[in-house]
Write a protein that holds these residues in place. Structure first.
Motif, PDB file in Angstrom:
ATOM      1  N   ILE A  43      28.380  46.446  33.136  1.00  0.00           N
ATOM      2  CA  ILE A  43      29.831  46.236  33.156  1.00  0.00           C
ATOM      3  C   ILE A  43      30.228  45.834  34.566  1.00  0.00           C
ATOM      4  N   VAL A  44      31.033  44.793  34.688  1.00  0.00           N
ATOM      5  CA  VAL A  44      31.471  44.326  36.000  1.00  0.00           C
ATOM      6  C   VAL A  44      32.992  44.232  36.034  1.00  0.00           C
ATOM      7  N   THR A  45      33.554  44.452  37.210  1.00  0.00           N
ATOM      8  CA  THR A  45      34.985  44.246  37.443  1.00  0.00           C
ATOM      9  C   THR A  45      35.124  43.129  38.464  1.00  0.00           C
ATOM     10  N   LEU A  46      35.795  42.068  38.074  1.00  0.00           N
ATOM     11  CA  LEU A  46      35.832  40.852  38.887  1.00  0.00           C
ATOM     12  C   LEU A  46      37.263  40.454  39.257  1.00  0.00           C
ATOM     13  N   HIS A  47      37.359  39.649  40.315  1.00  0.00           N
ATOM     14  CA  HIS A  47      38.631  38.995  40.614  1.00  0.00           C
ATOM     15  C   HIS A  47      38.882  37.960  39.516  1.00  0.00           C
ATOM     16  N   LYS A  48      40.092  37.946  39.010  1.00  0.00           N
ATOM     17  CA  LYS A  48      40.433  37.109  37.856  1.00  0.00           C
ATOM     18  C   LYS A  48      41.115  35.826  38.316  1.00  0.00           C
ATOM     19  N   TYR A  49      40.555  34.686  37.874  1.00  0.00           N
ATOM     20  CA  TYR A  49      41.102  33.381  38.227  1.00  0.00           C
ATOM     21  C   TYR A  49      41.264  32.516  36.976  1.00  0.00           C
ATOM     22  N   THR A  50      42.089  31.502  37.091  1.00  0.00           N
ATOM     23  CA  THR A  50      42.170  30.442  36.080  1.00  0.00           C
ATOM     24  C   THR A  50      41.778  29.141  36.753  1.00  0.00           C
ATOM     25  N   TYR A  51      40.799  28.441  36.167  1.00  0.00           N
ATOM     26  CA  TYR A  51      40.384  27.140  36.684  1.00  0.00           C
ATOM     27  C   TYR A  51      41.345  26.082  36.165  1.00  0.00           C
ATOM     28  N   ASP A  52      42.048  25.432  37.082  1.00  0.00           N
ATOM     29  CA  ASP A  52      43.066  24.443  36.720  1.00  0.00           C
ATOM     30  C   ASP A  52      42.830  23.187  37.561  1.00  0.00           C
ATOM     31  N   PRO A  53      41.896  22.323  37.137  1.00  0.00           N
ATOM     32  CA  PRO A  53      41.522  21.163  37.962  1.00  0.00           C
ATOM     33  C   PRO A  53      42.671  20.196  38.175  1.00  0.00           C
TER      34      PRO A  53
END
Length: 461
Positions: free
Chosen positions: A347-357
């Protein structure tokens, strides 16, 4: 189902639980999700008809309709006009919502037909392409990573494609430019339509099988055409982890990509977890590649975060088998071979991003948008793809490549872009959220394509 015989079936609280004979694991499917994934593949799982889906969809709302109607009747008896108006408004909104979702089912069914005309799509404004990719991704989709063997099509070639290659290679009746143009037209004619939730992977598998069976001739053909190579350089770039070459593209928005991975590159840099903005089907031409598939764990105060959620909760995808000694009978995939207990429980906790090229294809700018909250994910599948294996990937799936065997080459056929944005998770916070990747030079492209031909030839020696 194609994956195994169903030995147990239970439907409760708008959820279906299925137990299969191949791994004796329980898989949970939510009817709301099934409404959107019914037509993902031709044979990968039960394929309900539109009528059956509409019936299923009606049953989802039956309880709410019954409850609201009984309340309105009670309000009328009690002469409670204010409550009656409020409940009638709620009933009206519910009917609109049900009709909108029913139209979406019809629209996606029609959109997969060969003669689909988008200009006549009266439900076009309901597309989810531009909506939040984290919110509108479908959970549990790792159950539908379709493992397709190339054995059925190995050493077989579509007659039209064979004639194009023969006309150029043997008869010398057409130029390299004409041959490449004809191959592109052939893919355009064969390529299925695609929407955010649905496409036809089985049709795509036939295209990529034909191409991989003749990839040496196709790459050799590309190397003889300088103008075509210059076009490839314009749309290809050096990724942090691999070399990405878009060797062909078509009118329907599809792309045919050649990827080169190295084990050294994956040791130095770990790939960020991500989803894709299109459907794609990939086959391994040389070496092998291992990836992990992840599912989001939503906060649940009543559930132990380290344990799978109970049926009825849509927090995480169901676990898959982790029996290391169990291998698939058909030998097309080594899905669980390298899956250890630690992998499965990871289980990992990550920084959340949205890829919007940003920008167009020739001036594409890498751009990610940071979310204020973190995201927690659990590894639910480990899959290794070897030479002649192929797999289908849905846009909702979040994955990351973790290992490859030396130099590894894959051929990837993706549909047009069906989601404007995609999910992106990172252990480290990115300080630079916008940058451009370095494009290929002609000598770099020639070197890699020549090396690819040598590596693929060595498979047959």
């Amino acid at each position: 189902t194609r994956q195994g015989v169903i030995i147990s079936y239970k439907e409760d609280n708008k959820q279906i639980s299925i137990k299969r004979s191949d791994d004796e694991q329980i898989y949970n499917y939510f009817i709301n999700d099934i409404n959107m994934i019914y037509n993902i593949t031709h044979k990968g799982h039960p394929k309900p008809t539109t009528g059956a889906l509409i019936k299923h969809h009606k049953q989802i709302y039956d309880d709410e309709f019954t409850d609201l109607k009984s309340k309105i009747k009670e309000n009328r008896v009690n002469k409670d006009k204010a409550s009656m108006r409020e409940n009638k408004a709620r009933l009206k909104d519910l009917k609109i919502k049900q009709k909108t979702e029913r139209n979406e089912i019809k629209r996606q069914t029609k959109a997969l037909r060969k003669n689909y005309d988008p200009s006549r799509d009266k439900y076009a404004d309901q597309h989810v392409e531009e909506k939040d990719c984290w919110e509108y991704r479908l959970p549990n989709m790792q159950q539908f990573i379709i493992n397709i063997s190339n054995k059925e099509w190995k050493h077989k070639t579509d007659k039209r494609l064979r004639n194009i290659l023969t006309d150029y290679k043997d008869k010398k009746s057409i130029t390299s430019s004409e041959a490449l143009s004809k191959i592109t037209d052939w893919i355009d004619d064969k390529m299925p339509n695609a929407l955010a939730y649905t496409t036809k992977p089985k049709d795509m598998s036939k295209i990529i099988s034909n191409l991989s069976n003749n990839i040496i001739d196709i790459l050799s053909l590309i190397l003889t055409d300088k103008s075509f190579c210059e076009q490839i350089c314009d749309r290809s770039y050096h990724h942090d982890l691999f070399e990405k070459m878009v060797i062909m593209k078509g009118k329907k928005g599809w792309k045919l990509r050649l990827h080169l991975f190295t084990s050294e590159g994956l040791k130095e840099i770990q790939e960020e977890l991500h989803s894709h903005r299109n459907h794609f089907l990939s086959t391994c031409l040389y070496g092998s590649i291992t990836q992990k598939v992840w599912e989001i764990i939503k906060d649940d105060k009543n559930a132990d975060e380290n344990e799978p959620n109970e049926p009825g909760s849509n927090s995480i995808a169901p676990d898959v088998s982790n029996d290391e000694n169990k291998q698939q009978e058909n030998g097309t995939m080594d899905d669980q071979k390298q899956q250890t207990k630690d992998d499965k429980d990871e289980i990992v906790t990550l920084h959340k991003y949205t890829y919007d090229p940003k920008g167009d294809e020739k001036n594409r700018e890498f751009n990610i948008v940071k979310h204020p909250e973190m995201v927690k994910l659990k590894c639910v599948k480990v899959q290794t793809t070897k030479v002649d294996d192929m797999y289908y990937m849905h846009p909702s799936i979040i994955h990351g490549v973790v290992q490859c065997e030396g130099k590894t080459m894959t051929l990837v056929l993706n549909t047009k872009t069906v989601m404007k944005k995609s999910c992106f998770g990172s252990e480290q916070q990115w300080h630079s959220q916008q940058f451009k990747r370095q494009k290929f030079k002609m000598n770099e492209l020639n070197d890699i394509l020549s090396m690819a031909i040598k590596l693929i030839k060595s498979n047959n020696e």
